[in-house]
Design an enzyme around this catalytic site. Structure first.
Site, PDB file in Angstrom:
ATOM      1  N   GLY A  28       0.841  -1.187   0.000  1.00 27.29           N
ATOM      2  CA  GLY A  28       0.000   0.000   0.000  1.00 27.29           C
ATOM      3  C   GLY A  28       0.876   1.237   0.000  1.00 27.29           C
ATOM      4  N   TYR A  29       0.224   2.387  -0.135  1.00 30.33           N
ATOM      5  CA  TYR A  29       0.946   3.652  -0.245  1.00 30.33           C
ATOM      6  C   TYR A  29       0.531   4.615   0.851  1.00 30.33           C
ATOM      7  CZ  TYR A  29       2.607   1.778  -4.552  1.00 30.33           C
ATOM      8  OH  TYR A  29       3.231   0.969  -5.453  1.00 30.33           O
ATOM      9  N   LEU A  30       1.531   5.091   1.600  1.00 29.66           N
ATOM     10  CA  LEU A  30       1.302   6.159   2.564  1.00 29.66           C
ATOM     11  C   LEU A  30       1.245   7.494   1.822  1.00 29.66           C
ATOM     12  CD1 LEU A  30       3.730   4.870   5.306  1.00 29.66           C
ATOM     13  CD2 LEU A  30       1.235   4.903   5.442  1.00 29.66           C
ATOM     14  N   GLU A  82      -3.288   4.640   1.974  1.00 32.47           N
ATOM     15  CA  GLU A  82      -4.369   5.128   1.134  1.00 32.47           C
ATOM     16  C   GLU A  82      -5.191   3.942   0.648  1.00 32.47           C
ATOM     17  OE1 GLU A  82      -2.191   7.095  -1.974  1.00 32.47           O
ATOM     18  OE2 GLU A  82      -1.603   8.764  -0.690  1.00 32.47           O
TER      19      GLU A  82
END
Length: 155
Positions: A28-30, A82
């Site tokens: 996932g992406y911060l 996100e």
């Protein structure tokens, strides 16, 4: 700390017959803005935190910093990411003097199979296996950060 890679679509699942390793990956992406993506990844039983900069004009090179972190911390960080966690299996295939990493995606990105090869320079030549299809290196739609928000199934 510069990553040089090229990306290709994959035309058949023949790569699975010659893979010497495979791992399930959840990431996932911060932060998924192109100037600085911050990725959290669980790969097998390991965790990683990766920061990438924006790609150059060719799309082949960009800054990359990665550190292994405890897997339990990576799993907790995935909860802060996100919307749109990527789920895939990565297969490693040796071809000539290089290793291709082939990702088979699941969930909202199911149907997408993509290969990446890391190089020492943008001009470096490499052997192309028969299952390697169209090059998509400079097509931002094939970046995992893009796929997390705009899944392949919605194209």
């Amino acid at each position: 700390m510069v990553e040089i890679e090229r990306k290709f679509l994959v035309t058949s699942k023949a790569f699975k017959e010659v893979a010497f390793n495979q791992n399930r990956i959840k990431q996932g992406y911060l932060s998924s803005i192109p100037e600085r993506t911050v990725r959290v990844r669980v790969k097998g039983n390991k965790g990683f935190l990766t920061i990438k900069g924006i790609s150059n004009e060719s799309g082949m090179s960009r800054f990359e910093w990665e550190k292994e972190i405890p897997v339990d911390e990576a799993e907790k960080l995935l909860l802060l990411c996100e919307k749109g966690v990527i789920d895939k299996t990565r297969f490693e295939i040796k071809t000539g003097h290089h290793i291709f990493e082939v990702d088979e995606f699941y969930g909202e990105n199911e149907g997408l199979i993509m290969a990446e090869i890391e190089l020492q320079s943008e001009e470096e030549s490499f052997e192309k296996p028969i299952w390697l299809g169209e090059e998509v290196t400079n097509d931002n739609r094939y970046y995992n950060a893009y796929l997390s928000k705009n899944p392949f199934k919605s194209w």
